[in-house]
Enzyme design. Sequence first.
Site, PDB file in Angstrom:
ATOM      1  N   GLU A   1       0.539  -1.454  -0.073  1.00  0.00           N
ATOM      2  CA  GLU A   1      -0.072  -0.037   0.233  1.00  0.00           C
ATOM      3  C   GLU A   1       0.857   1.550  -0.365  1.00  0.00           C
ATOM      4  O   GLU A   1       0.676   2.162   1.027  1.00  0.00           O
ATOM      5  CB  GLU A   1      -1.073  -0.259   1.246  1.00  0.00           C
TER       6      GLU A   1
HETATM    7  N1  IFG Z   1      -4.628  -3.516   4.717  1.00  0.00           N
HETATM    8  C1  IFG Z   1      -3.135  -3.240   5.657  1.00  0.00           C
HETATM    9  C2  IFG Z   1      -3.278  -3.359   6.141  1.00  0.00           C
HETATM   10  C3  IFG Z   1      -4.736  -3.159   7.349  1.00  0.00           C
HETATM   11  C4  IFG Z   1      -4.922  -4.305   7.029  1.00  0.00           C
HETATM   12  C5  IFG Z   1      -6.727  -4.475   7.018  1.00  0.00           C
HETATM   13  C6  IFG Z   1      -1.959  -5.186   4.328  1.00  0.00           C
HETATM   14  C7  IFG Z   1      -1.045  -6.264   3.838  1.00  0.00           C
HETATM   15  C8  IFG Z   1      -5.754  -4.033   5.129  1.00  0.00           C
HETATM   16  N2  IFG Z   1      -1.796  -4.005   4.763  1.00  0.00           N
HETATM   17  O1  IFG Z   1      -2.857  -5.975   4.414  1.00  0.00           O
HETATM   18  O2  IFG Z   1      -1.783  -3.305   7.412  1.00  0.00           O
HETATM   19  O3  IFG Z   1      -4.610  -2.662   7.069  1.00  0.00           O
HETATM   20  O4  IFG Z   1      -6.990  -6.014   6.813  1.00  0.00           O
END
Ligand code: IFG
Length: 511
Positions: free
Chosen positions: A327
């Site tokens: 992200e």
């Molecule tokens: N995606 C984000 C996490 C967390 C997650 C919550 C990943 C690799 C959503 N990154 O999953 O930091 O916020 O479900």
Amino acid sequence: MKRTTLILIFLLPAFLLIAQKDLTKANLIPKPLKITPTEDVFKLTNKTVIYLKSDLPEIKKLGKYLSELLKPATGFPFKVKKTTNLDTGNAIYLVIRDKAELGAEGYHLKISKDKLIICANKPAGIFRAIQTLRQLLPAEIESKKIEKAKWEIPGGMIEDKPEYEYRGAMLDVSRHFFSVEDVKRYIDLIAAYKMNILHLHLSDDQGWRIEIKSWPNLTKIGGSTQVGGGKGGFYTQKQYKDIVQYAQERYITVIPEIDMPGHTNAALASYPELNPDNKAKKLYTGTKVGFSTLMTDKEITYQFIDDVIREIAAITPGKYIHIGGDESHSTEKDDYIVFINRVQKIVKKYNKTMIGWADIAAADIEKDVIAQFWQQIPDNAIKAVNKGVRIIMSPATRIYMDMQYDSLCPLGLHWAGYVEVDKAYDWNPATYVQGISKENIIGLEAPLWTETILDMDDIEYMVFPRLSGYAELGWSNLDNQSWEEYRARLKTFAKRFKIMEINYYKSPKVW
Ligand code: IFG
């Protein structure tokens, strides 16, 4: 009443007795590879001795671990002694023997009338076998006080070893901070299901959780809060080493994650010089993602990363360091590639193998790197496979333990869908994604993100009972996988969860 019913009523107790005596009827999770029953029954008594047949120093610790596991509920002494033979009555034997086919964690568990022999190629195999032994005994064995129960184990042979070498659980200690004691409890719980990896998500926008001596403000400032504005916290390097040691004694490898270049607001709030305008960011206590990035074009960033990875590598005996990479929506794509390529070299410089969320496939990642598949769209993971990189299977749609069970679930999120206990179990990592086959997969890992998770009770509610299913997907041969068959075994674990005081979710899919 019909004759047949009458006959059944009379036969039932006998049938139940036989069922208890039939090793193939034991409710074991993860399911072992091969079980051959006999008519024997092995009884634990106050005369049962634990004999060690190996000169490996670890074998003594394993004997002590087993003795301490069995003592509280039975009240029996379980003396631990060395031996050179295998014929000293009513005894449990822990034996290390050259059996290459058992690999690092496989074992044989042979149960006869007066002997229970655990044999393995490596000490980890003995530890995994002890988890099976716990489940062969009545659930009362998990009690911390003396219980009345038949301490009997049905006779036969269990031959067992894992399908995957990487079977992990992740705990996000950044969004909400958890004490060393909570992390040790998490380790105990995953160890009971033969998990062998604990991935600790140690840094994010909301908190920096590991002491870095060369950059003290990371914890002084970056560790001072958490989601919702609470006081946060962090592990000193001494506490981190204590966690690593505790995990190692349970043959669990700790994998530290320092997420970068995104998910870095806590670091940017700790040091002005890490920011383009030389102004420290404000501490962040919300739950948005993708708004932060390190300066990928400044040397100080790489000095910072070098210091962090050097210090963490020095206190991490495991071969992996996770650098996150997910992200990074505020990092230009080309800058991201340059960044990951440089970080990859830093990790290698400190003799560690790099893991990253599959987003890192955009960069020139080398074959020894491991990519963690998580998103609903598998493009990054497939790109990683095409670069010859192995995959950790963590599809959010099945194995993210912060996904709500259903719309009524008081904790968690549902951006990847609701994940009830059946959906958590009823898939096969080796066939889940077209283009990712078994030989591309090093194993699986169940992440628990903690935006909405405040304490150990919350952790246990989201982790159990789904984790036992994930443990089976990582350990067992899935050729005959069946939700109904697994569900029937899981259903009997309610008593064990209760005695272990696990705050598990009583799913209507199971109970
Ligand atoms: N995606 C984000 C996490 C967390 C997650 C919550 C990943 C690799 C959503 N990154 O999953 O930091 O916020 O479900």
